[in-house]
Design a protein around this motif. Structure first.
Motif, PDB file in Angstrom:
ATOM      1  N   TYR A 294       0.807  -1.137   0.070  1.00  0.00           N
ATOM      2  CA  TYR A 294       0.013  -0.021   0.251  1.00  0.00           C
ATOM      3  C   TYR A 294       0.919   1.265  -0.038  1.00  0.00           C
ATOM      4  CZ  TYR A 294      -3.287   3.516   1.554  1.00  0.00           C
ATOM      5  OH  TYR A 294      -4.106   4.770   1.583  1.00  0.00           O
ATOM      6  N   ARG A 295       1.996   1.285   0.706  1.00  0.00           N
ATOM      7  CA  ARG A 295       2.789   2.454   0.841  1.00  0.00           C
ATOM      8  C   ARG A 295       3.570   2.547  -0.493  1.00  0.00           C
ATOM      9  NH1 ARG A 295       5.508   2.239   6.783  1.00  0.00           N
ATOM     10  NH2 ARG A 295       3.835   2.707   8.028  1.00  0.00           N
ATOM     11  N   ALA A 296       3.809   1.491  -1.225  1.00  0.00           N
ATOM     12  CA  ALA A 296       4.651   1.552  -2.379  1.00  0.00           C
ATOM     13  C   ALA A 296       3.984   2.099  -3.391  1.00  0.00           C
ATOM     14  CB  ALA A 296       5.240   0.193  -2.733  1.00  0.00           C
ATOM     15  N   THR A 297       2.684   1.670  -3.366  1.00  0.00           N
ATOM     16  CA  THR A 297       1.515   2.139  -4.685  1.00  0.00           C
ATOM     17  C   THR A 297       0.693   3.396  -4.370  1.00  0.00           C
ATOM     18  OG1 THR A 297      -0.035   0.595  -3.841  1.00  0.00           O
ATOM     19  CG2 THR A 297       1.684  -0.123  -5.622  1.00  0.00           C
ATOM     20  N   SER A 298       1.287   4.330  -3.483  1.00  0.00           N
ATOM     21  CA  SER A 298       0.649   5.313  -3.366  1.00  0.00           C
ATOM     22  C   SER A 298       0.458   6.270  -4.515  1.00  0.00           C
ATOM     23  CB  SER A 298       1.298   6.389  -2.160  1.00  0.00           C
ATOM     24  OG  SER A 298       2.401   6.662  -2.554  1.00  0.00           O
ATOM     25  N   ASN A 299      -0.569   7.212  -4.527  1.00  0.00           N
ATOM     26  CA  ASN A 299      -0.657   7.913  -5.778  1.00  0.00           C
ATOM     27  C   ASN A 299      -0.204   9.512  -5.798  1.00  0.00           C
ATOM     28  OD1 ASN A 299      -2.638   6.008  -6.724  1.00  0.00           O
ATOM     29  ND2 ASN A 299      -4.497   6.827  -5.770  1.00  0.00           N
TER      30      ASN A 299
END
Length: 139
Positions: free
Chosen positions: A71-76
């Protein structure tokens, strides 16, 4: 080929025999052995649940670690370099189009004074390959 009939062949005797009078008192012996060995049964719902709950919580947290990292790696959030590269390759967007899309908070962020030392400015201008383009943009 010679036909083989099971009924005509002599039977092989088994090597196992039951002792004489074995089944006469068999049930009594079994019942005596059952009475002697009584096993204490602890119902599953009466067990202490602290160890099992702690193990379940540990497994749950261990399974959540990859999800949180993903989730942290794919932030917008876009970084500045990606945004600048995208805007530089869009030839149909002018600086006036960008100005119209800015709101008040963006304009306030742009108004912050950026202080550059003279040496830093000279280094940037001397290493920039398109200095004519930078000068013509300011006019």
């Amino acid at each position: 080929m010679k036909t083989f009939k099971l009924e005509n062949e002599p039977k092989i005797k088994s090597g196992f025999k039951t002792p004489d009078n074995y089944f006469d008192d068999f049930s009594e012996k079994v019942l005596q052995q059952l009475d002697q060995k009584e096993v204490k049964v602890i119902p599953f719902y009466k067990r202490k649940k602290t160890i099992s709950l702690a193990a379940a919580a540990l497994i749950g947290f261990a399974l959540m670690i990859p999800i949180v990292n993903n989730y942290r790696a794919t932030s917008n959030d876009l970084d500045e370099a990606t945004l600048e590269t995208y805007l530089s390759y869009q030839s149909n967007i002018s600086q006036y189009d960008l100005i119209q899309k800015l709101d008040d908070s963006d304009i306030e962020k742009l108004n912050n004074d950026i202080t550059l030392e003279d040496e830093t400015l000279e280094d940037i201008l001397s290493t920039s390959p398109n200095i004519e383009h930078l000068i013509s943009e300011q006019n």
